[in-house]
Structures are given as structure tokens and as C-alpha cells.
Design an enzyme around this catalytic site. Structure first.
Site, PDB file in Angstrom:
ATOM      1  N   ASP A 276     -10.003   2.592   1.537  1.00  0.00           N
ATOM      2  CA  ASP A 276     -10.103   2.226   2.958  1.00  0.00           C
ATOM      3  C   ASP A 276     -10.415   3.457   3.805  1.00  0.00           C
ATOM      4  O   ASP A 276     -11.112   3.377   4.814  1.00  0.00           O
ATOM      5  CB  ASP A 276      -8.781   1.631   3.465  1.00  0.00           C
ATOM      6  CG  ASP A 276      -8.547   0.209   2.974  1.00  0.00           C
ATOM      7  OD1 ASP A 276      -9.536  -0.476   2.667  1.00  0.00           O
ATOM      8  OD2 ASP A 276      -7.380  -0.205   2.914  1.00  0.00           O
TER       9      ASP A 276
ATOM     10  N   LYS B 280       0.815  -1.223   0.000  1.00  0.00           N
ATOM     11  CA  LYS B 280       0.000   0.000   0.000  1.00  0.00           C
ATOM     12  C   LYS B 280       0.846   1.269   0.000  1.00  0.00           C
ATOM     13  O   LYS B 280       0.533   2.242  -0.698  1.00  0.00           O
ATOM     14  CB  LYS B 280      -0.968  -0.021   1.182  1.00  0.00           C
ATOM     15  CG  LYS B 280      -2.044  -1.089   1.043  1.00  0.00           C
ATOM     16  CD  LYS B 280      -3.078  -1.020   2.140  1.00  0.00           C
ATOM     17  CE  LYS B 280      -4.149  -2.075   1.931  1.00  0.00           C
ATOM     18  NZ  LYS B 280      -5.242  -1.995   2.928  1.00  0.00           N
TER      19      LYS B 280
END
Length: 513
Positions: free
Chosen positions: A326, A290
Site C-alpha cells: 500500500d 495489518k
């Protein structure tokens, strides 16, 4: 276009004739239209009459040596004799698989078609293209190459062979690194790909099941115009993202496929450049990439610039735009679960004391989102240095892991893997911490009801499971990928069905994506 059943050769390997017969009939009942019988699995000499009785569809005879990934225990002379007998049968096998080093010594006979194959369990050989060229001159009806992929780009080399092949060619990498080539070879012209009737038999490393190819990857829909999406991570083989996204593509009648791409740590940037050759239209990004995904892109959504972590990459011209779905999904999940205020108004997170467990990629997104909502945030991680670093970046308080139970909190968010399958008997918090009215949010979704969630429910807490956040972030990805509105309730249904014991993928096969 051929149906999924015609584009998949379903491999059956059992030690007993009785079990092979049973699996032949069951595979045909499920729709298989091409079967490979691995005779090297049999504990006794093959009884052709028994194996072929009531043959429901075309069959391939294969007797694989150990050096090629098989279990043949006899001599090479005995194996050659068995293959010649299979070829000479009247109304017998429709195909025979011959390794390239024996194909010239076992000639064509009658109407039996020839698969000339090459298996390398060690590597992708430097002279792969020359090997393929020689195989095309060995009187094949189909050429098959199965080699051990050592890096993601090996898939591209195999797909390029399929695309340019003068003879029908099935070529793929083995192992979980090779899943993209097992599926995408059909996009580039392979006559079929291979799948196991029963994955548990350990027939070949990384071999998917017939049900997966048919129901998850929708191989009956693959063609030259199919758009490619996927999830990058390591590990990634058991991610639920392919099941979810492919189901949504199907429901929206989109000609697209979503694949797992295993990319080792530190190799994301070269992977993205290599796979421009397909090209891949968009990626979901999971552990451990990420932060690397954010660093690899110049165009970023504000959520990525803030968190320095991205879980979504969407193609934009020659590069990608990075997003962090997210970030918003965590807040949306929490707000949707909070009880209303005393006067019935929607609750907010402003000034609520929140304990965040973890300091990894998901925790970064959650931390920044919660801080932006005005929470009084404390971060605890099993590695205190990481908690301290993240807290300094966000501008909040860090707490030693052993002191986490001393924090006064109105909500707690677990972003650690504690409680994830297979360690389902673990919880990141002692039950005594869980008081009535506390909001407990566990981002783990495999299983959905973790031990933390079970204990929180039993003690009167308000609970939020990882399913809600996972679906919300995936829905946002679908919107970014396609520009269409996602069917949120449909996605929840798909994910919960996948997590149930009767699903296509049982919970023992799942890992957090």
C-alpha cells in the site's frame, strides 16, 4: 485430471418441479457433470419421472432433515420410503445420499452408488475421526462430512481426514470460515466438492457457486503440487483479491490458488503457525490484521518497519517476510494522476498540502508515504485520538473531524470506509470543499465511482479512484509472491469487469479487501 465440471457436485434446491427442471438443464448447459437434487426443498411430493426426464448427467438424490441443514417436512418413515424408492428406480438416480445414522438401515440396491454423510451445524465434534472411521465401514462409495468451523484451524482437521481417508472422502467446514477446506479438499484427494447452482437459494451456509469454483478458483487445475496463497481478514468472504489473483495465476499459467481466510481479530499469529502445515506460500493482509502482521514477523521490508503495518507476507524459510505494498501504491497512484507542471515536467508531491482522512491500517501506509514525499500533511479521523496518535508518529498535523473542511489542501486522500458499499450515498466531505484543480483520491474501490468521486468530477477536481491503488498494490504482491512481472493492464481489466453489473460477482457482493 478431471475437469472442473466433474470435480464439482452442483446442488439444486427449488420448491417447484418446473424450476428444478429448468435449473438441471441450465446447469448442464454451463458444464455441470454431477448434480444433487435436494428433494427436501420441494413443496409437493416428488415426481421422479418428471424430475429425471431428459437427465443430462449423473444425479444424486438427497432428502435432508432440518437437523442436518435440510427442509424435509415429513416423518422419518416417509423419508426412508422416499429414499428407498429413489434407489430402486430403473434408469433413475445414480447416487443417493444417506446420513450415517440411517445408512445401515437402507441397504445398497442395484447400481445406485452411496454417499454416506454426516452434518453437524453446531461444531466440529471432538470424536470426528472416530465418526469418519465408522462411516467408512458403512458400505460407502463416498464419505461426506460437513461441520461448522469455529476457528480457522478446523479446516486443517478436515483436510487431514481427506488426506488419510481409506475411502474417498469429501470433508469441509461450513460457513465463510470453511471456504479453504471446500476448495483444498480437492488438492488432497477428495473426489469432488459441492457448489450451489444458485447461491441466493440459501441451500447451505458458505456454499460457493459453481461459477465461482469453476472460473475463480479454477478447481480443474488443483492437484497435490498446487501452491496456496490467500488473503487474511475479518470479514473477508467478499474480497475481490481471490478473483484478481487467481485470474493472474491463470493468465501466467501458474499452478497456484488464492483463497479467502477468515481470521478473527487477535488470532493472526496462531493462524500463521497452524497453516504452516499446508503450507501457504504468501498472504495478502487486510482489516483488522495489518498491524498484527507487522508484529508477527521478524524480517521486514523498510516500509513495514516505518509504518508498523504490513499488507503482504511472503514465506521465507520457516517464517515470513513482511511488506507494505500500500505504501508505494498510494504514491504511484497519486503521481500518475497529477497534471504536469507548466513547463511540461512531471509533478511531484513535495510541499503540496494534503489532507488525509482516516487513521487505520491503510491510512498509516499512506501517511508515512506522503510524509516521506515531503508533503505538508494533515490527518483527520472520526476518532480524534487515533488521528492525533498517527500524526505524532509521522510528524505532521492532526485535525478534529468536524474541522476537516477548514484545512487548506491541494489534495485529499480518503482512507475511511465512508462511501463504501452498501453506504454508497455517503461522502466524507461536503461538496463545498471540492474546488476545481483539487486532487481527490478515494482508496475505496467498491464502488469505484463513490459519491465523493462523482461530486469531485462534477466540480472540476482531478480524481484518483481506489481501483488504481488496489491494482498497483496487488501487482506488487504478485511480484513478491512469484518473482514475475505482473500484467498491470490485464489486472485493471479484470477488476473493472468484476465491478461491473454484468460480472460474475455483482457489486452487491463486493466489499473492500
Amino acid at each position: 485430471m478431471a475437469s472442473a465440471s466433474e470435480r464439482v457436485c452442483v446442488v439444486i434446491g427449488r420448491t417447484r418441479h418446473k424450476m428444478i427442471q429448468a435449473e438441471i438443464q441450465e446447469a448442464a448447459r454451463r458444464g455441470a457433470r454431477l448434480l444433487e437434487l435436494r428433494l427436501d426443498f420441494l413443496a409437493k411430493a416428488p415426481d421422479f419421472k418428471r424430475l429425471l426426464a431428459g437427465k443430462p448427467c449423473p444425479m444424486v438424490c438427497t432428502v435432508r432433515r432440518p437437523r442436518d441443514g435440510g427442509r424435509w417436512p415429513g416423518t422419518e418413515e416417509e423419508r426412508h420410503m422416499l429414499l428407498r424408492q429413489a434407489i430402486a428406480l430403473t434408469n433413475g438416480f445414480d447416487w443417493v445420499d444417506l446420513e450415517t445414522d440411517v445408512a445401515d438401515t437402507i441397504p445398497r440396491f442395484g447400481s445406485t452408488k452411496r454417499i454416506v454423510s454426516y452434518h453437524n451445524l453446531r461444531e466440529v465434534p471432538a470424536d470426528l475421526e472416530e465418526i469418519h472411521e465408522r462411516m467408512c465401514g458403512q458400505d460407502p462409495d463416498v464419505v461426506k462430512l460437513a461441520v461448522r468451523g469455529e476457528q480457522p484451524a478446523d479446516n486443517l482437521r478436515l483436510l487431514d481426514l481427506v488426506k488419510k481417508a481409506p475411502k474417498p472422502t469429501v470433508a469441509f467446514c461450513t460457513g465463510d470460515m470453511g471456504m479453504p477446506s471446500r476448495v483444498l479438499c480437492l488438492k488432497y484427494g477428495a473426489p469432488f466438492t459441492y457448489a450451489a447452482f444458485n447461491k441466493e437459494r440459501g441451500i447451505a451456509p458458505g456454499l460457493p457457486s459453481f461459477d465461482e469454483l469453476k472460473h475463480v478458483y479454477r478447481v480443474d487445475h488443483l492437484d497435490a503440487d498446487t501452491e496456496v496463497y490467500g488473503v487474511v481478514g475479518d470479514p473477508v468472504a467478499h474480497s475481490l483479491s481471490p478473483l484478481l489473483h487467481n485470474a493472474v495465476f491463470r493468465s501466467q499459467r501458474l499452478n497456484a490458488v488464492y483463497l479467502p481466510f477468515r481470521v478473527p481479530r487477535g488470532e493472526l499469529e496462531p493462524f500463521l503457525k497452524d497453516f504452516d502445515a499446508l503450507p501457504v506460500r504468501g498472504y495478502s493482509v487486510t482489516i483488522p490484521h495489518k498491524e498484527a502482521a507487522a508484529a508477527a514477523t521478524k524480517v521486514r521490508d523498510p516500509s513495514v518497519s516505518l509504518t508498523q503495518a504490513a499488507n503482504t507476507l511472503v514465506r521465507a524459510g520457516a517464517g515470513f517476510t513482511a511488506y507494505n505494498t500500500d505504501y508505494h501504491a498510494a504514491v504511484e497512484s497519486l503521481l500518475a494522476s497529477l497534471p504536469p507542471t507548466e513547463d511540461g515536467a512531471p509533478s511531484t508531491l513535495h510541499s503540496k498540502a494534503v489532507l488525509l482522512l482516516g487513521a487505520g491500517g491503510a491510512a498509516r501506509a499512506v501517511a508515512y508515504a506522503l510524509q516521506r514525499e515531503g508533503t505538508l500533511l494533515s490527518i483527520a479521523s472520526r476518532t480524534y485520538d487515533r488521528a492525533q496518535k498517527l500524526a505524532e508518529e509521522v510528524g505532521c498535523r492532526s485535525v478534529e473531524w468536524h474541522a476537516r473542511h477548514n484545512v487548506l489542501a491541494e489534495a485529499v486522500v480518503n482512507c475511511t470506509p465512508v462511501g463504501m458499499h452498501p453506504n454508497v450515498d455517503e461522502s466524507p466531505l461536503h461538496p463545498s470543499f471540492l474546488k476545481p484543480g483539487l486532487v481527490v483520491f478515494d482508496v475505496i474501490y467498491t464502488p469505484e465511482t463513490t459519491l465523493l468521486i462523482k461530486e469531485a468530477k462534477a466540480r472540476g477536481c482531478h480524481v484518483v479512484t481506489g481501483v488504481d491503488m488496489f491494482v498497483r498494490q496487488a501487482a506488487a504482491q504478485f511480484r513478491l509472491f512469484t518473482g514475475q512481472e505482473p500484467p498491470l493492464e490485464f489486472m485493471r481489466t479484470v477488476l473493472r469487469r468484476a465491478l461491473s453489473p454484468v460480472s460474475l460477482k455483482g457489486p452487491e457482493e463486493m466489499k473492500k479487501s
